[in-house]
Scaffold this motif. Structure first.
Motif: not given
Length: 436
Positions: A30, A32, A48, A50, A112, A120, A123, A371
């Motif tokens: 993902r 970030l 940022p 999410g 990411g 997280a 990263p 996402q």
């Protein structure tokens, strides 16, 4: 250590240590965060991201440019840097046009989780820069253009590695080597490691990390339904398992959703049943959705709506703009295998305010599988968000975007000061931006 080999000829596995077994590899890739400098109005943005991120703000605040920056990286990974720049009008169109002097560098970066031991808190990072410095007056050309790329990854525990691609050289720093490795890259100053075959040994941690980032960025889509195209019958094809960015193959994709059966629930068409229930909830006069063959076109399929009180069926090509767009959005949210990141601009466009609560709920459910980054102008939709999902965008007097204009903590403070007023109402009342 410097190895002078052309881009395609590096094949020895002795140059880098082989990839170690990656026990604990994370499959949940993902993004970030996004960092952008001098791309259109985004002069210094650190956003940022999410599972669900919703941007609000006045027109021309830069919301669309955030989506375009991500799509630009996706196009670089799919097609290369020069095609991605050229199709958007060139460097001058992409670069920030404010300030006293023209800018000479654009950069877009993402943080990411792509390598096995990234997290997280620590990263992976990828950044692309496009440089266009002015040449001396006596030079034949006015400018020279070249790219720079940096990738920092965590392929093994406590052993980060990095890759930096400059004009003609590739620098690799790996925990297994005493000194950085330098490779001479001879494929041109605008070739991206995301799109071009890597000169690194197959199976090396750095090569695997570059490939993982490229695969992820290639999946970025900006979903912008073309209602006129979505209304039309679509050819039946194997591509129907994915909904096109403009929803032109909506009928074929709905056929795919209809055919999915849940073996854990006695083979029921659970996805289709849930989609149909949502359509009936927000458009109560629709009783059923039918997928029918097109006369004299056996390889095409179309959508017809069964509506209460009406004889016969309504062809989707005759349905209202809002009905078609709502069906496109619900199809995206019920997709069992969506792209890793979907961007949707003005999600509320053409949608009745009472339907937005359901859309927000389905969007949040879909964000458990992938996402989503969306924009909206609807206070009713924003009311359904949490502070972590909410991003205010504003524009400074110099023409640059301020994103985010408020931190998550500042949003919480405003909510507490208002004694729990919904976020959308605070934003509409100009207590969280919102003004023109």
């Amino acid at each position: 250590m410097t190895v002078r080999l052309p881009w395609h000829r590096l094949s020895t596995s002795a140059v880098l240590r082989p990839a170690a077994p990656r026990l604990g590899t994370r499959l949940n890739h993902r993004i970030l965060g996004l960092t952008v400098r001098n791309f259109r109005t985004l002069t210094d943005v650190k956003l940022p991201l999410g599972a669900l991120t919703v941007m609000v703000g006045p027109n021309a605040a830069g919301k669309s440019n955030v989506l375009h920056a991500l799509k630009f990286l996706g196009d670089v990974a799919r097609k290369g840097i020069e095609p991605a720049v050229d199709t958007r009008g060139g460097f001058d169109v992409l670069a920030f046009r404010g300030g006293a002097k023209p800018v000479s560098r654009i950069s877009i970066g993402v943080t990411g989780i792509w390598s096995g031991f990234a997290s997280a808190g620590d990263p992976d990072r990828y950044e692309l820069t496009i440089n266009r410095p002015r040449l001396p007056e006596r030079a034949r050309e006015r400018y020279t253009t070249y790219r720079g790329e940096r990738l920092f990854q965590h392929p093994s525990a406590d052993a980060p590695t990095s890759v930096e691609l400059t004009r003609d050289q590739l620098f690799v720093t790996d925990a297994g080597n005493a000194e950085p490795l330098t490779l001479v890259a001879s494929s041109g100053r605008m070739v991206s490691a995301l799109q071009h075959p890597s000169p690194l040994p197959d199976g090396s941690p750095s090569a695997e990390a570059i490939a993982a980032v490229s695969r992820h960025l290639q999946q970025i889509r900006v979903f912008d339904p073309d209602v006129r195209a979505a209304r039309q019958p679509s050819p039946i094809s194997g591509e129907g398992r994915h909904l096109d960015d403009n929803a032109a193959n909506l009928a074929d994709f709905l056929k795919t959703l209809y055919e999915i059966r849940d073996q854990e629930q006695d083979g029921r068409r659970v996805i289709w049943e849930n989609l149909l229930r949502d359509v009936r909830t927000v458009i109560p006069n629709i009783e059923d959705i039918h997928l029918v063959d097109v006369p004299e076109r056996s390889d095409y399929i179309s959508v017809e709506l069964e509506e209460s009180g009406l004889r016969g069926r309504t062809r989707l090509k005759d349905a209202s703009f809002g009905t078609v767009r709502l069906l496109c959005l619900l199809a995206v949210f019920h997709d069992p295998n969506p792209p890793l990141l979907t961007c949707i601009e003005e999600i509320d466009h053409g949608i009745h305010p009472h339907a937005l609560e359901l859309l927000a709920g389905r969007l949040r459910e879909a964000s458990r599988r992938a996402q989503f980054l969306v924009t909206t102008h609807s206070p009713a939709f924003v009311n359904e968000l949490t502070p972590e999902e909410f991003v205010v965008c504003e524009r400074d007097r110099d023409g640059s975007s301020i994103i985010p204009a408020y931190t998550t903590d500042e949003v919480r403070e405003r909510i507490e000061a208002s004694e729990g007023m919904p976020i959308g109402e605070l934003w509409f009342a100009n207590a969280l931006g919102g003004g023109l």
